[in-house]
Scaffold this active site. Structure first.
Site, PDB file in Angstrom:
ATOM      1  N   VAL A   1       0.763  -1.159  -0.194  1.00 41.70           N
ATOM      2  CA  VAL A   1      -0.105  -0.085   0.028  1.00 41.70           C
ATOM      3  C   VAL A   1       0.821   1.119   0.227  1.00 41.70           C
ATOM      4  O   VAL A   1       1.569   1.418   0.839  1.00 41.70           O
ATOM      5  CB  VAL A   1      -0.951  -0.019   1.123  1.00 41.70           C
ATOM      6  CG1 VAL A   1      -1.691   1.232   0.961  1.00 41.70           C
ATOM      7  CG2 VAL A   1      -1.709  -1.328   1.312  1.00 41.70           C
ATOM      8  N   GLU A   2       0.752   1.986  -1.235  1.00 40.32           N
ATOM      9  CA  GLU A   2       1.632   3.314  -1.050  1.00 40.32           C
ATOM     10  C   GLU A   2       0.733   4.386  -0.831  1.00 40.32           C
ATOM     11  O   GLU A   2      -0.215   4.909  -1.442  1.00 40.32           O
ATOM     12  CB  GLU A   2       2.075   3.238  -2.656  1.00 40.32           C
ATOM     13  CG  GLU A   2       2.910   2.173  -3.293  1.00 40.32           C
ATOM     14  CD  GLU A   2       4.423   2.539  -2.928  1.00 40.32           C
ATOM     15  OE1 GLU A   2       4.835   3.766  -2.339  1.00 40.32           O
ATOM     16  OE2 GLU A   2       5.114   1.762  -3.113  1.00 40.32           O
TER      17      GLU A   2
END
Length: 350
Positions: free
Chosen positions: A312-313
């Protein structure tokens, strides 16, 4: 507010009021009390979710030492669901913090890690705050789920990104850090090795790489040469995790594809990514032209260990800019752990 039970007939005779009036008064009291309780509960939860809880704070620079103080406070406040230990020792003398959130013997086991890249340190208070929220409000979930959390997988890299060569008093490392430079965008550990290129699956195959010690993209002299890499490998190999969630920055996007992983791992990883998407609104991204692993954590987890998961960025701006965005991506990500855990609901026996 204390509400006492009373005899309606006796009350009516004594006060000369009608039965209808009493019912109206009772209804009014019930509505008022219900409204007060509802507002209080929602205000409490809203303020907590907004980042105004007692222990983990988003204000100021979130350092390694602040993380240690916070985990001690969390453990003291929620001893039934928060335990922690330290593993290894980095080049600059820091230990890797491992938090067990929930029942260690629970049927559902999920690995979470953050800040494997030094410059992405806003995701450390993110997972710490999420851990605090779950400890306070998700006791039922934590009875059947254990989250193993590595909130700062690369503490030396974080310290360098925050303080440059002042991250250490070792003159040799100060010289190395100053000779490399680019401290404000430092991804590597203190040895100038990018941990997310140092895992053995696909080591040396990354298209973007540096040939020697660098602030980013240097794979190391050998696979698994760094203590930070080895600790994450050991966690994956020694525990029966259902899945992992890795927190990075930036882009508000989700990756899940590890080239050459099995179809089963691919399918579950996609499901996990879609679940996080439904929680956060972040776009799911996959590049099928990427046909080779590149020594990343995801490659090792999915291809070698067969553990599905996603990366997850968070956010749009790297530290030290955009500090105010942390509370925003905290609120977006807050439900994702629970939603991912519930993908494995069949493992829970009630």
């Amino acid at each position: 507010m204390n509400l006492k039970l009373f005899n309606v007939k006796e009350y009516t005779l004594r006060k000369g009021k009608t039965f209808l009036n009493i019912l109206c008064n009772l209804a009014l009291i019930i509505v008022l009390v219900t409204t007060m309780l509802f507002v209080a509960a929602n205000n409490s939860t809203a303020s907590y979710a907004a980042g105004t809880c007692d222990i983990v704070s988003f204000s100021g620079t979130y350092t390694y030492d602040r993380m240690l103080a916070d985990v001690q406070a969390l453990s003291a406040t929620y001893p039934d669901v928060v335990r922690y230990e330290f593993k290894g020792q980095t080049a600059l003398g820091r230990q890797i913090l491992i938090i067990k959130l929930g029942n260690p013997e629970a049927p559902r086991q999920i690995l979470v890690h953050a800040s494997i890249h030094g410059r992405e340190y806003y995701v450390t208070p993110l997972v710490m705050k999420m851990a605090e929220y779950y400890a306070a409000y998700e006791k039922d979930l934590l009875a059947t789920t254990c989250f193993t959390i590595v909130p700062m997988a690369n503490p030396d890299g974080v310290a360098i990104a925050q303080s440059g060569a002042m991250a250490t008093t070792d003159v040799n490392y100060q010289f190395l850090i100053n000779s490399i430079g680019n401290c404000d965008i430092w991804k590597s550990n203190a040895n100038g090795v990018d941990i997310n290129r140092n895992f053995p699956i696909g080591w040396g195959l990354a298209e973007t790489k540096n040939p020697t010690n660098s602030y980013a993209f240097y794979e190391g002299i050998t696979p698994s040469s760094e203590v930070e890499t080895v600790i994450l490998e050991q966690l994956l190999l020694e525990n029966n995790y259902d899945c992992y969630i890795a927190y990075h920055m930036r882009g508000n996007i989700i990756y899940y594809y590890a080239p050459t992983c099995s179809p089963e791992v691919y399918s579950v990883s996609r499901l996990i990514a879609d679940t996080v998407h439904n929680s956060t609104g972040y776009q799911v991204v996959v590049d099928f032209e990427d046909t080779e692993p590149n020594g990343s954590f995801a490659d090792f987890a999915q291809i070698f260990c067969g553990i599905p998961g996603c990366t997850v960025e968070c956010g749009k701006t790297l530290p030290p800019d955009g500090a105010g965005q942390v509370s925003d991506f905290y609120s977006k990500n807050l439900s994702s752990w629970k939603n991912v855990a519930n993908l494995y609901i069949s493992k829970v026996t009630y």
